[in-house]
Design an enzyme around this catalytic site. Sequence first.
Site, PDB file in Angstrom:
ATOM      1  N   ASP A  19      28.249 -31.301  -6.900  1.00 21.17           N
ATOM      2  CA  ASP A  19      28.395 -30.368  -5.731  1.00 21.17           C
ATOM      3  C   ASP A  19      28.626 -30.871  -4.412  1.00 21.17           C
ATOM      4  O   ASP A  19      28.147 -31.925  -4.004  1.00 21.17           O
ATOM      5  CB  ASP A  19      26.926 -29.693  -5.542  1.00 21.17           C
ATOM      6  CG  ASP A  19      26.491 -28.647  -6.751  1.00 21.17           C
ATOM      7  OD1 ASP A  19      27.523 -28.600  -7.616  1.00 21.17           O
ATOM      8  OD2 ASP A  19      25.467 -28.436  -6.688  1.00 21.17           O
ATOM      9  N   ASN A 188      19.664 -12.493 -11.468  1.00 18.34           N
ATOM     10  CA  ASN A 188      19.461 -12.003 -10.185  1.00 18.34           C
ATOM     11  C   ASN A 188      19.699 -10.289  -9.996  1.00 18.34           C
ATOM     12  O   ASN A 188      20.141  -9.757 -10.918  1.00 18.34           O
ATOM     13  CB  ASN A 188      20.044 -12.656  -9.054  1.00 18.34           C
ATOM     14  CG  ASN A 188      21.346 -12.805  -9.109  1.00 18.34           C
ATOM     15  OD1 ASN A 188      21.911 -11.700  -9.536  1.00 18.34           O
ATOM     16  ND2 ASN A 188      22.158 -13.800  -8.657  1.00 18.34           N
ATOM     17  N   GLY A 240      17.571 -20.389  -8.097  1.00 23.95           N
ATOM     18  CA  GLY A 240      17.593 -19.566  -9.415  1.00 23.95           C
ATOM     19  C   GLY A 240      17.590 -20.500 -10.506  1.00 23.95           C
ATOM     20  O   GLY A 240      16.900 -20.039 -11.416  1.00 23.95           O
ATOM     21  N   ASP A 241      18.133 -21.466 -10.569  1.00 24.74           N
ATOM     22  CA  ASP A 241      18.177 -22.562 -11.631  1.00 24.74           C
ATOM     23  C   ASP A 241      16.791 -23.110 -11.805  1.00 24.74           C
ATOM     24  O   ASP A 241      16.245 -23.284 -13.144  1.00 24.74           O
ATOM     25  CB  ASP A 241      19.169 -23.539 -11.542  1.00 24.74           C
ATOM     26  CG  ASP A 241      20.588 -22.887 -11.448  1.00 24.74           C
ATOM     27  OD1 ASP A 241      20.960 -22.093 -12.148  1.00 24.74           O
ATOM     28  OD2 ASP A 241      21.491 -23.700 -10.755  1.00 24.74           O
TER      29      ASP A 241
END
Length: 292
Positions: A19, A188, A240-241
């Site tokens: 990232d 989500n 979320g992960d």
Amino acid sequence: MTADSSKPAIAVLGSINMDLVTTTEQRPAPGETVLGTGFTMVPGGKGANQAIAAQRAGGAVDFLGAVGDDVFADELRGVLSDSGVDTGRLRTVAGPSGIAAIVVDSGGENSIIVVGGANTTMTGLTDEDLAVIAAADILLCQLEIPVETVVAAVMHASANETVVILNPSPAQHLMADLWAHVDVAVVNSGEAKQLGSDLDPVAHLVVTHGADGATYRGPNGRELSQPSPPVEAIDTTGAGDTFTGALAAAWHHGPQTALAWACTAGALATTTLGASSSIPTRDRIEAALPTE
Ligand code: RIB
């Protein structure tokens, strides 16, 4: 994978990225240039983040994925093995590793562009991959690798009584037959809207609502709602992960406990910049769990 009856064996099939994270007051509008406030590189990718989250929350995780042979490969492999994830099924392929260009604004919200690189070479599963999936308690997948490989893994897991948890992100419509083989879907609220009735055949549906926690609907009309603990969020990347990985690690305790673990882990992940760097350990999750 080392057998340990107290730890669920979780095979995570998915992406691993470096990232490239820039921070800025406000994310740029189309055609706009803005000045940034910082830059850092942090290992991420939905697959790797969920693998690390599941391992740190108490699972025994095997990661099935691919890195390239570039400058990022060693660090990407290292972040998994340093967290205790088994990297015996992590392939090294010629070419670049996956990367994600991420912009985080001062409210902690992000925009992400993923360039798949080595993740796109995951076009099939080896006999060893299939054996790991069949032997696992849980298969956990997302959609940042070629979808036909995810479908093959889900079908193989289902045929071998391995529980299938699918986080269909980035969201896309999949073959209708697949959903009946998914035991738990984690989406989500935007993805839930986008996928709509596709999700109807899934036995256990978990929907995340950001800072508002998560909801669940299961067999026999069972419904649950779990708030998230209040935190000061600085970056939601990977939250979320982290939620999904922690949910997988706690799934054997039942949906109610698993939701509490997942919401707590996901909230803690927003308090640190970066994806893999922000994933809490089991001790931190336990200390922050809501008391009844
Ligand atoms: O879900 C967050 C992740 O999405 C980031 O780590 C990035 O790599 C992308 O896969």
